[in-house]
Design a protein around this motif. Structure first.
Motif, PDB file in Angstrom:
ATOM      1  N   ALA A   5       0.808  -1.220   0.000  1.00 22.94           N
ATOM      2  CA  ALA A   5       0.000   0.000   0.000  1.00 22.94           C
ATOM      3  C   ALA A   5       0.838   1.266   0.000  1.00 22.94           C
ATOM      4  CB  ALA A   5      -0.949  -0.004   1.199  1.00 22.94           C
ATOM      5  N   ARG A   6       2.156   1.150   0.256  1.00 21.17           N
ATOM      6  CA  ARG A   6       3.000   2.352   0.248  1.00 21.17           C
ATOM      7  C   ARG A   6       3.354   2.795  -1.164  1.00 21.17           C
ATOM      8  NH1 ARG A   6       8.847   0.621   0.566  1.00 21.17           N
ATOM      9  NH2 ARG A   6       8.819  -1.653   0.409  1.00 21.17           N
ATOM     10  N   PHE A   7       3.015   1.987  -2.179  1.00 22.93           N
ATOM     11  CA  PHE A   7       3.358   2.320  -3.556  1.00 22.93           C
ATOM     12  C   PHE A   7       2.186   3.012  -4.256  1.00 22.93           C
ATOM     13  CE2 PHE A   7       6.111  -1.288  -2.557  1.00 22.93           C
ATOM     14  CZ  PHE A   7       7.353  -0.775  -2.920  1.00 22.93           C
ATOM     15  N   ASP A   8       2.515   3.958  -5.123  1.00 22.52           N
ATOM     16  CA  ASP A   8       1.483   4.657  -5.894  1.00 22.52           C
ATOM     17  C   ASP A   8       0.944   3.783  -7.023  1.00 22.52           C
ATOM     18  OD1 ASP A   8       1.914   7.142  -4.474  1.00 22.52           O
ATOM     19  OD2 ASP A   8       3.752   7.370  -5.646  1.00 22.52           O
ATOM     20  N   LEU A   9       1.841   2.985  -7.629  1.00 22.81           N
ATOM     21  CA  LEU A   9       1.486   2.220  -8.809  1.00 22.81           C
ATOM     22  C   LEU A   9       2.054   0.808  -8.688  1.00 22.81           C
ATOM     23  CD1 LEU A   9       0.326   2.181 -11.737  1.00 22.81           C
ATOM     24  CD2 LEU A   9       2.522   3.085 -12.506  1.00 22.81           C
ATOM     25  N   ILE A  10       1.217  -0.199  -8.891  1.00 22.00           N
ATOM     26  CA  ILE A  10       1.638  -1.596  -8.719  1.00 22.00           C
ATOM     27  C   ILE A  10       1.323  -2.368  -9.999  1.00 22.00           C
ATOM     28  CG2 ILE A  10       1.324  -3.732  -7.398  1.00 22.00           C
ATOM     29  CD1 ILE A  10       0.266  -1.922  -5.087  1.00 22.00           C
ATOM     30  N   PHE A  11       2.343  -3.020 -10.549  1.00 23.06           N
ATOM     31  CA  PHE A  11       2.156  -3.902 -11.697  1.00 23.06           C
ATOM     32  C   PHE A  11       2.238  -5.337 -11.195  1.00 23.06           C
ATOM     33  CE2 PHE A  11       3.234  -0.006 -13.756  1.00 23.06           C
ATOM     34  CZ  PHE A  11       2.628  -0.051 -15.000  1.00 23.06           C
TER      35      PHE A  11
ATOM     36  N   VAL B 211      -3.520  -0.493  -9.241  1.00 27.22           N
ATOM     37  CA  VAL B 211      -3.049  -1.848  -9.520  1.00 27.22           C
ATOM     38  C   VAL B 211      -3.360  -2.176 -10.969  1.00 27.22           C
ATOM     39  CG1 VAL B 211      -3.195  -4.289  -8.897  1.00 27.22           C
ATOM     40  CG2 VAL B 211      -3.448  -2.520  -7.122  1.00 27.22           C
ATOM     41  N   THR B 212      -2.330  -2.523 -11.733  1.00 27.64           N
ATOM     42  CA  THR B 212      -2.506  -2.802 -13.149  1.00 27.64           C
ATOM     43  C   THR B 212      -1.546  -3.919 -13.560  1.00 27.64           C
ATOM     44  OG1 THR B 212      -2.627  -1.786 -15.348  1.00 27.64           O
ATOM     45  CG2 THR B 212      -0.880  -0.997 -13.875  1.00 27.64           C
ATOM     46  N   SER B 213      -1.326  -4.074 -14.863  1.00 28.88           N
ATOM     47  CA  SER B 213      -0.424  -5.104 -15.373  1.00 28.88           C
ATOM     48  C   SER B 213       0.204  -4.624 -16.667  1.00 28.88           C
ATOM     49  CB  SER B 213      -1.169  -6.415 -15.625  1.00 28.88           C
ATOM     50  OG  SER B 213      -2.078  -6.256 -16.702  1.00 28.88           O
ATOM     51  N   GLU B 214       1.253  -5.328 -17.080  1.00 31.54           N
ATOM     52  CA  GLU B 214       1.923  -4.988 -18.342  1.00 31.54           C
ATOM     53  C   GLU B 214       0.949  -5.061 -19.500  1.00 31.54           C
ATOM     54  OE1 GLU B 214       3.821  -5.935 -22.163  1.00 31.54           O
ATOM     55  OE2 GLU B 214       2.739  -7.378 -20.924  1.00 31.54           O
ATOM     56  N   MET B 215       0.100  -6.085 -19.547  1.00 33.04           N
ATOM     57  CA  MET B 215      -0.828  -6.242 -20.661  1.00 33.04           C
ATOM     58  C   MET B 215      -1.892  -5.153 -20.665  1.00 33.04           C
ATOM     59  SD  MET B 215      -1.611  -7.741 -23.408  1.00 33.04           S
ATOM     60  CE  MET B 215      -0.398  -9.067 -23.336  1.00 33.04           C
TER      61      MET B 215
END
Length: 461
Positions: free
Chosen positions: A75-81, A103-107
């Motif tokens: 939760a300390r990160f702004d953007l999570i892949f 929260v996202t992904s490469e695809m």
């Protein structure tokens, strides 16, 4: 964002976590680091298992969070892949999202950035061969084609060089589709049967993930479904885009179907023969279906003569009913891609004789009842190995006709012993097939490693 460069520039000042340092994420990590972004790589592997890769990423400026607890404090990160193998329903990811992390992904990011038409392929079986066929058809027709997703390499690092005239073909697993909010321009749904229930837990969740391949399509897009599969035929009624069906078992008023020993296509323009079955070099009725799906995907993009040219030379994809060698009159085939009962049943259907079958592997929570029935009909010697050996044996022994079948059952400690047992059981004219009906994770990194080791063992006989 109109370009990947602008997107990367917008991320300066963000704290970014990339979960997983496997092949699907490493190019993404390198791209972020070379753009001067602040990246922490989280992976469950201990440092000693990934030392070389860890050292390289640290030299580029990454911070590493490895081993047990690698998902702590996301939760300390702004953007999570996330890596595709990590469910978006993982508690740590859900908590981070609830606290404001993206929260996202490469695809997912690739779909947002891609400037050209995307053809996506999903299904329980046949994805890789269908994806490969589509890409080969397009290349034969002169397109510049990028192939990726669950097959090949991640495509995000290539997006800066893509043009609107290029074509992208991606194989999409349920893991990748589960959190997708965008669908490809052409969506191909080869079939659907129970699979990956260790990850999705229920068939409903698995199906919901797959539906995302067409859920967000728009008018002008195309969705292709297998008419012969009860589930995909029903799902086709939910598609918001134009639907094209394919069927190996019956003629269709509109769509792709078999007629007089050839694949035909009927659309608003008319009916035409596209591909004689005699031109197809790879065995199995399931590969006829793969050709049908691929032909539907490229209708209007690729001339029929280009389709025929590919079919006449295409001999298949590695690990998919791949002939390894013939020794003492015995043919050995590698079908390590047989990671589900339905795949293995399709493999058994590809031969017109009883086989010596090597099966068993990682338990995905999929039942083997129907596989047991098919083994009774189509296998003379069954050699089992891996975690699911007892479950497959039970399904076979409980199948109707087992006692009178003459089927020989052998359990072995590992794949090496299984190959030796197969050689010992075979006589001239026999066919030995590795088609495990299970994933490989009980003993191997993936089905590719399992297939390569099988080929090494066979070639060493």
């Amino acid at each position: 964002m109109s370009t990947i460069t602008e997107y990367l520039e917008s991320l300066h000042g963000y704290s970014i976590a990339v979960i997983g340092m496997g092949v699907s994420n490493t190019p993404l990590i390198r791209m972020f680091l070379r753009a001067g972004l602040k990246v922490t790589v989280c992976d469950k592997a201990p440092r000693e298992r990934v030392e070389e890769q860890a050292a390289e990423l640290e030299s580029l400026g990454a911070k590493l969070h490895l081993g047990p607890g690698y998902l702590d404090r996301l939760a300390r990160f702004d953007l999570i892949f996330r890596t595709p193998g990590l469910s978006p329903n993982t508690p740590e990811l859900r908590e981070a999202a609830e606290r404001g992390s993206i929260v996202t992904s490469e695809m997912e990011l690739f779909f947002q950035m891609c400037p050209c038409k995307i053809i996506g392929v999903t299904g329980s079986d046949g994805k890789t061969t269908t994806t490969t066929l589509i890409s080969e058809f397009l290349k034969e027709a002169g397109y510049n084609v990028y192939v990726g997703g669950n097959i090949g390499k991640p495509l995000l690092p290539d997006v800066a060089g893509m043009t609107p005239e290029d074509m992208v073909v991606v194989e999409l697993s349920s893991f990748q589709l589960m959190s997708m909010g965008q669908s490809p321009n052409v969506a191909v749904f080869t079939n659907l049967s129970p699979n990956h229930l260790d990850y999705h837990h229920t068939m409903e969740e698995y199906t919901a993930a797959k539906i995302n391949i067409f859920r967000y399509q728009e008018p002008g897009d195309r969705a292709i479904f297998n008419y012969d599969n009860d589930i995909t035929r029903a799902l086709s009624k939910q598609a918001p885009a134009a639907v094209m069906l394919f069927s190996r078992k019956q003629s269709l008023e509109e769509g792709v179907y078999l007629r007089d020993g050839a694949i035909w296509l009927t659309n608003e323009i008319g009916s035409r023969e596209v591909l004689p079955l005699a031109d197809i070099q790879i065995p199995g009725v399931h590969n006829i279906e793969n050709y049908m799906a691929a032909i539907a995907a490229v209708d209007g993009l690729v001339p029929d003569k280009k389709v025929r040219a590919v079919a006449q030379r295409f001999t298949g994809v590695e690990h998919r009913i791949e002939l390894v060698r013939e020794l003492d009159g015995v043919k050995y085939y590698n079908d390590s891609i047989g990671t589900s009962p339905t795949r293995t049943m399709a493999c058994l259907d590809s031969f017109n004789q009883k086989l010596i079958l090597i099966a068993g592997g990682y338990d995905k929570g999929v039942p083997f009842t129907q596989l047991g029935v098919e083994i009774i009909k189509k296998v003379k010697t069954l050699i089992l190995t891996g975690d699911t050996a007892p479950a497959i044996r039970k399904a076979v022994e409980e199948a109707e006709g087992y006692r009178d079948s003459g089927l020989k059952l052998i359990e072995t400690e590992d794949l090496s012993a299984a190959v030796a047992a197969a050689q010992g059981a075979a006589v001239a004219g026999d066919v030995v097939v590795l088609s495990p009906a299970c994933a490989a994770f009980d003993r191997f990194k993936n089905f590719m490693e399992r297939g390569r080791i099988f080929k090494e063992l066979v070639n060493a006989l």
